[in-house]
Design a protein around this motif. Structure first.
Motif, PDB file in Angstrom:
ATOM      1  N   TRP A  78       0.828  -1.327   0.025  1.00  0.00           N
ATOM      2  CA  TRP A  78       0.150   0.077   0.291  1.00  0.00           C
ATOM      3  C   TRP A  78       0.743   1.373   0.350  1.00  0.00           C
ATOM      4  O   TRP A  78       0.875   2.257   0.578  1.00  0.00           O
ATOM      5  N   THR A  79       0.990   1.790  -1.070  1.00  0.00           N
ATOM      6  CA  THR A  79       1.974   2.592  -1.575  1.00  0.00           C
ATOM      7  C   THR A  79       1.039   4.435  -1.771  1.00  0.00           C
ATOM      8  O   THR A  79      -0.326   3.635  -1.255  1.00  0.00           O
ATOM      9  N   GLU A  80       1.233   5.138  -1.099  1.00  0.00           N
ATOM     10  CA  GLU A  80       0.781   6.543  -1.452  1.00  0.00           C
ATOM     11  C   GLU A  80      -0.234   6.626  -2.999  1.00  0.00           C
ATOM     12  O   GLU A  80      -1.475   6.467  -2.330  1.00  0.00           O
ATOM     13  N   GLU A  81       0.750   5.705  -3.848  1.00  0.00           N
ATOM     14  CA  GLU A  81       0.011   5.830  -5.217  1.00  0.00           C
ATOM     15  C   GLU A  81      -1.252   4.911  -4.782  1.00  0.00           C
ATOM     16  O   GLU A  81      -2.247   5.010  -5.690  1.00  0.00           O
ATOM     17  N   ARG A  82      -0.550   3.479  -4.669  1.00  0.00           N
ATOM     18  CA  ARG A  82      -2.159   2.655  -4.295  1.00  0.00           C
ATOM     19  C   ARG A  82      -2.580   2.748  -3.002  1.00  0.00           C
ATOM     20  O   ARG A  82      -4.205   2.582  -3.689  1.00  0.00           O
ATOM     21  N   LYS A  83      -2.712   2.650  -2.426  1.00  0.00           N
ATOM     22  CA  LYS A  83      -3.726   3.494  -1.195  1.00  0.00           C
ATOM     23  C   LYS A  83      -4.688   4.258  -2.005  1.00  0.00           C
ATOM     24  O   LYS A  83      -6.543   4.184  -1.911  1.00  0.00           O
ATOM     25  N   GLN A  84      -4.309   5.816  -2.933  1.00  0.00           N
ATOM     26  CA  GLN A  84      -5.059   6.690  -3.300  1.00  0.00           C
ATOM     27  C   GLN A  84      -5.882   5.827  -4.908  1.00  0.00           C
ATOM     28  O   GLN A  84      -7.171   5.968  -5.191  1.00  0.00           O
ATOM     29  N   ALA A  85      -5.358   4.833  -5.442  1.00  0.00           N
ATOM     30  CA  ALA A  85      -5.824   3.882  -6.703  1.00  0.00           C
ATOM     31  C   ALA A  85      -7.471   3.401  -6.310  1.00  0.00           C
ATOM     32  O   ALA A  85      -8.536   3.328  -6.197  1.00  0.00           O
ATOM     33  N   GLN A  88      -9.953   5.803  -5.120  1.00  0.00           N
ATOM     34  CA  GLN A  88     -10.713   6.394  -6.170  1.00  0.00           C
ATOM     35  C   GLN A  88     -11.233   5.657  -7.398  1.00  0.00           C
ATOM     36  O   GLN A  88     -11.861   5.535  -7.551  1.00  0.00           O
ATOM     37  N   SER A  89     -10.777   4.436  -7.608  1.00  0.00           N
ATOM     38  CA  SER A  89     -11.890   3.200  -8.175  1.00  0.00           C
ATOM     39  C   SER A  89     -12.589   3.179  -7.407  1.00  0.00           C
ATOM     40  O   SER A  89     -13.730   3.220  -8.144  1.00  0.00           O
TER      41      SER A  89
END
Length: 300
Positions: A78-85, A88-89
């Motif tokens: 769970w990187t910040e980018e992954r958490k955002q995805a 958001q999805s």
């Protein structure tokens, strides 16, 4: 019955679509790739979430919408980018479903939105039912709150809305079971973390059954815990896996190792909550699997 499903090609979606078709329902799967071949006249793929896509032109007079869409929680750290995805999805797909239902001349009678028992937060001591407040401020709890808030807009359209809060789903074609069972298959299974953390599990057949029960019963609304009525602590869960596979339960997986390997995502395994499906029990839903041993014998 005419049912529209977003996320119909995923783990739960495939099982649900298969069961609905077996019961002769008409199923419309919202997908970015609508060119998939359909081998059943009652199964239709409808393009959505693409420029110029207008699924509402195809799915008029639907009886129910089911939203299973969202980026997987288990596909990487769970990187910040992954958490955002992940967030958001879920928000974007839910928002689009609300738009589609709003545009329909005849609204569906039910909207079933996937959610998760992560809403409640984690605890080794508390028991959670659908009436329990959230005690969590972790990523999963906050994600579910945002997700359910977006989905609740369906109620403003006069549509009966259900939040199916999934526990840990056990199945052959996906979910957590294969990952949990793998060390046992190599004679290396053992207690994960402290072993005291609760696992609120559910067999995939009951996930499918509860979703359909929620569609068909007009008095079911709001949050619904999709878990077996017999949650179990992780140590006993592991021992049961070992017994069913005829493998030893002896090599522990320490918390620090899992945290190092998985990062924040390790909370799915190392922390848990004891969740009871009180609403389904009150509605006399007949669970196919209430005993973990029976569920594992079917799946393993």
């Amino acid at each position: 019955m005419k049912v529209v499903i977003a996320g119909g090609t995923g783990f739960v979606g495939k099982a649900l679509v298969h069961d609905l078709l077996k019961k002769q329902h008409e199923v419309y799967v919202l997908t970015r790739n609508a060119n998939k071949p359909s081998h059943n006249p009652n199964l239709h793929y409808v393009e959505w979430l693409k420029e110029n896509a207008k699924p509402e032109d195809v799915i008029q007079r639907a009886d129910a919408f089911i939203n299973l869409a969202g980026a997987s929680l288990n596909s990487g750290r769970w990187t910040e980018e992954r958490k955002q995805a992940i967030v958001q999805s879920r928000v974007s797909s839910t928002r689009e479903i609300i738009r589609i239902m709003d545009s329909l001349e005849r609204k569906p009678s039910a909207y079933i939105n996937t959610s998760a028992v992560g809403y409640y937060g984690t605890s080794e001591h508390d028991t959670f039912t659908e009436t329990s407040p959230s005690v969590g401020d972790d990523f999963l709890a906050e994600t579910v709150k945002v997700w359910e808030k977006e989905a609740s807009k369906a109620k403003d359209l006069g549509i009966r809305t259900v939040f199916t809060r999934f526990g840990v789903i056990l199945g052959k074609e996906g979910g957590a079971l294969s990952m949990i069972a793998l060390p046992y298959r190599f004679f290396a299974g053992g207690t994960v973390g402290s072993g005291n953390q609760w696992l609120s599990w559910v067999h995939i057949k009951d996930v499918v059954g509860i979703i359909q029960f929620a569609i068909e019963n007009q008095d079911v609304q709001g949050p619904v815990n999709v878990t077996a009525p017999t949650p179990i602590q992780m140590k006993e869960f592991g021992q049961t896996v070992g017994a069913v596979l005829h493998r030893p339960h002896w090599l522990p997986a320490p918390s620090f190792g899992l945290k190092l390997m998985l990062g924040e995502m390790s909370m799915i395994i190392l922390e848990g909550q004891r969740v009871i499906p009180e609403k389904m029990m009150q509605h006399n839903y007949h669970f196919t699997y209430t005993k973990l041993e029976n569920a594992l014998q079917d799946l393993l």
